[in-house]
Write a protein that holds these residues in place. Structure first.
Motif, PDB file in Angstrom:
ATOM      1  N   ALA A 198       0.834  -1.205   0.000  1.00 56.05           N
ATOM      2  CA  ALA A 198       0.000   0.000   0.000  1.00 56.05           C
ATOM      3  C   ALA A 198       0.871   1.258   0.000  1.00 56.05           C
ATOM      4  O   ALA A 198       0.555   2.243  -0.661  1.00 56.05           O
ATOM      5  N   GLY A 233       0.061   2.248  -3.452  1.00 56.25           N
ATOM      6  CA  GLY A 233      -1.215   2.893  -3.140  1.00 56.25           C
ATOM      7  C   GLY A 233      -2.120   2.007  -2.306  1.00 56.25           C
ATOM      8  O   GLY A 233      -2.016   0.771  -2.334  1.00 56.25           O
ATOM      9  N   ALA A 234      -3.033   2.659  -1.569  1.00 53.07           N
ATOM     10  CA  ALA A 234      -3.894   1.965  -0.616  1.00 53.07           C
ATOM     11  C   ALA A 234      -4.758   0.902  -1.299  1.00 53.07           C
ATOM     12  O   ALA A 234      -5.030  -0.159  -0.717  1.00 53.07           O
ATOM     13  N   ARG A 235      -5.199   1.163  -2.506  1.00 52.75           N
ATOM     14  CA  ARG A 235      -6.086   0.250  -3.207  1.00 52.75           C
ATOM     15  C   ARG A 235      -5.395  -1.114  -3.404  1.00 52.75           C
ATOM     16  O   ARG A 235      -5.992  -2.166  -3.149  1.00 52.75           O
ATOM     17  N   LEU A 281      -6.002   1.732   5.735  1.00 54.10           N
ATOM     18  CA  LEU A 281      -5.939   1.840   4.264  1.00 54.10           C
ATOM     19  C   LEU A 281      -7.195   2.510   3.722  1.00 54.10           C
ATOM     20  O   LEU A 281      -7.123   3.328   2.796  1.00 54.10           O
ATOM     21  N   LEU A 282      -8.350   2.190   4.325  1.00 56.67           N
ATOM     22  CA  LEU A 282      -9.598   2.833   3.887  1.00 56.67           C
ATOM     23  C   LEU A 282      -9.526   4.338   4.153  1.00 56.67           C
ATOM     24  O   LEU A 282      -9.959   5.153   3.335  1.00 56.67           O
ATOM     25  N   MET A 335      -6.865   6.081   4.137  1.00 62.65           N
ATOM     26  CA  MET A 335      -5.971   6.647   3.103  1.00 62.65           C
ATOM     27  C   MET A 335      -6.730   6.896   1.798  1.00 62.65           C
ATOM     28  O   MET A 335      -6.448   7.848   1.070  1.00 62.65           O
ATOM     29  N   THR A 336      -7.711   6.018   1.477  1.00 65.51           N
ATOM     30  CA  THR A 336      -8.460   6.206   0.222  1.00 65.51           C
ATOM     31  C   THR A 336      -9.535   7.285   0.382  1.00 65.51           C
ATOM     32  O   THR A 336     -10.158   7.676  -0.601  1.00 65.51           O
ATOM     33  N   ASP A 363     -12.285   6.951   2.330  1.00 65.14           N
ATOM     34  CA  ASP A 363     -13.586   6.354   2.668  1.00 65.14           C
ATOM     35  C   ASP A 363     -13.760   6.387   4.194  1.00 65.14           C
ATOM     36  O   ASP A 363     -13.535   5.398   4.889  1.00 65.14           O
TER      37      ASP A 363
END
Lengths: 140, 412
Positions: free
Chosen positions: B339, B343-345, B373-374, B376-377, B379
């Protein structure tokens, strides 16, 4: 010829020497020091005369493992501490090399002069046995 | 002579004394009691009367005498009960003797091997190692693991009985078995360290005395096996992890994640020592999991700021680690590294795969990573729920407080 001189003691005798009373009374400090000095001189004399092959004292009888010949699942069975407190067992030995059984006996007899409390001295003894040097000796 | 110096001296001598007595007389279980009594006698007498000229010899003599006494009362009791203590000689004792005389240092290592014998549960291996090798009292071990002393007493005496019953001889395990048994020893030290570093229960996050003890024992094994890469790796890993301890909790005992820690508080001496150890071990022969984890810890420790962390290299090391160990925690950490690099995805995709692994599916750490991680995106809603889900799954109060605080921040 080689001979082995064997001495015996019970766990209670070991305790007495270590200064602990049981059914038998403990050795005094003076008794203990006197025995040490005697043994040192005894061994030194044997060494000087060239007759001493080896001498050893054994740890207390409580530290004994008896390895039996009987098998259990194909392996020998070991018994921890097989002796009763009062049973006299091997305590030490001297292997001496000297001209005759009589000389070996003479050496062993000196052990009778070892200083010890009366109740110990009265019952002390040593065994002298010729050592078989070879198979021929045994079959002789 | 201050008590603390006597204590240090005794702790170092403890395994040597027990090792010497067991080598000479056998009876691991009773000898262990005798050695503890000798250590206690020294702990009360030496600060008062001074340390004897030969402290090791003094302890061995006292422990041997005590063993004789204990054996006699044991044997007398057995005779009264009309059962003679018998055991069957293990087949391996009928093998020819080892080809070299034992060195004193071997005793400590053999003891460590005995305490981590595969017939014992990990909990028993840990308790026995701390007592027989570490020289801690049962009360101290019970306190460290937050269990009543009586419980720890039973655990230790059952473990000793089991070692006695298993009839393992007091000697170095032969060749191939030694490697396997060393793995078990290192694992036990690793567990002791982790128990101290990330306590699984209780109000405080770190029970530092356990970590310190694990470091001490790892140093001892490293002294005995200086050329073993994994031993070196484990010691380095402990030092490099423990180095961050001063920055890991705030003044109220709350948890601070690595990215937000004040790096000036990190223990520079531990970092220097750990980096030197791992730098020395890596080029030598096969690289095992402890060396790889130490290398990763070193990269974190050497980054001047969180942003300067060399994540691509960390990711590469986790990939190597995945190849040699099937451990879901490694997979989770790799997902974090991925991640940070891609990237987090990309990290979340890897987490989706991990959810099928029942060893970690219910672990709070999986949910905590997903929450991060969510977040970071962007959400925030899903992240909030995940932080709360993670908080419900940990028994550690500081971790619960940290996770709930993160969740609360997102619902503002």
């Amino acid at each position: 010829m080689k001979y082995i001189i064997l001495t015996y003691a019970s766990q209670q005798d070991y305790d007495g020497i270590a200064g602990k009373a049981s059914d038998k009374s403990a050795w005094s400090a003076a008794d203990f020091v006197a025995l040490g000095a005697f043994m040192e001189k005894f061994n030194q004399d044997l060494e000087e005369s060239g007759e001493l092959v080896e001498t050893r004292g054994l740890a207390a009888p409580v530290h004994t493992r008896r390895v039996g010949g009987r098998l259990q699942e194909g392996l020998p069975v070991v018994t921890d501490g097989p002796y009763a407190e009062t049973q006299e067992v091997l305590a030490g030995y001297w292997v001496v090399e000297c001209e005759s059984f009589d000389r070996a006996t003479e050496i062993a007899a000196r052990l009778g002069k070892a200083p010890a409390p009366e109740h110990v001295a009265a019952r002390a003894f040593a065994d002298v046995r010729p050592i078989a040097e070879s198979r021929a000796d045994l079959e002789g | 002579m201050p008590d603390i110096e006597v204590e240090d001296l005794l702790r170092g001598l403890a395994p040597q004394v027990l090792g010497a007595v067991v080598r000479h007389y056998g009876h691991f279980d009773t000898a262990e009691d005798a050695a503890q009594e000798a250590l206690l006698a020294a702990a009360t007498q030496w600060p008062k009367d001074g340390i004897p000229d030969n402290p090791r010899g003094w302890l061995i003599t006292v422990a041997s005498r005590r063993l004789t006494d204990l054996l006699r009362s044991e044997q007398a009791r057995q005779r009264r009960e009309d059962t003679v203590a018998r055991w069957t000689l293990p087949g391996q004792l009928l093998a020819p003797a080892a080809d070299r005389p034992a060195a004193e240092s071997d005793d400590t290592l053999i003891l460590q091997f005995m305490c981590c014998h595969p017939s014992l549960s990990p909990a028993s291996q840990i308790a026995l190692t701390l007592r027989a090798v570490g020289g801690l009292t049962t009360a101290e071990i019970a306190r460290a693991f937050l269990v009543p002393e009586a419980t720890m007493t039973r655990r230790i005496s059952r473990a000793k009985q089991r070692i006695k019953d298993s009839g393992i001889p007091f000697r170095m395990p032969p060749g191939p078995e030694r490697t396997e048994r060393l793995d078990a020893v290192l694992h036990v030290l690793y567990l002791i360290f982790n128990e101290g570093y990330a306590s699984t229960s209780g109000p405080t996050l770190q029970r530092t005395e356990l970590s310190a003890e694990a470091v001490r024992l790892a140093r001892m094994v490293h002294r005995l096996l200086p050329h073993d890469g994994e031993v070196t790796g484990l010691l380095a890993l402990m030092l490099l992890t423990d180095a961050r301890r001063p920055a890991r909790t705030g003044p109220d005992g709350d948890l601070i994640p690595m990215a937000e820690q004040d790096r000036n508080l990190w223990n520079a001496a531990y970092i220097a020592e750990g980096v030197a150890l791992i730098t020395d071990a890596l080029p030598r022969g096969a690289t095992g999991p402890y060396q790889l984890q130490a290398a990763i810890a070193a990269i974190h420790d050497e980054a001047p700021t969180a942003g300067a962390t060399d994540w691509p290299q960390i990711m590469a090391l986790y990939e190597l680690l995945m190849r040699i160990s099937d451990n879901p925690m490694v997979a989770l950490n790799r997902a974090v590294a991925v991640a940070m690099v891609r990237g987090a995805r990309a990290g979340l995709d890897l987490l989706a795969e991990l959810e099928a692994d029942e060893r970690i599916a219910e672990d709070h750490r999986l949910h905590a990573v997903r929450a991060h991680l969510l977040e970071m995106t962007g959400d925030r809603v899903a992240a909030h729920d995940c932080y709360q889900a993670a908080a419900r799954r940990t028994t550690s109060l500081p971790q619960q407080r940290y996770l709930n605080a993160r969740a609360a921040r997102l619902s503002e």
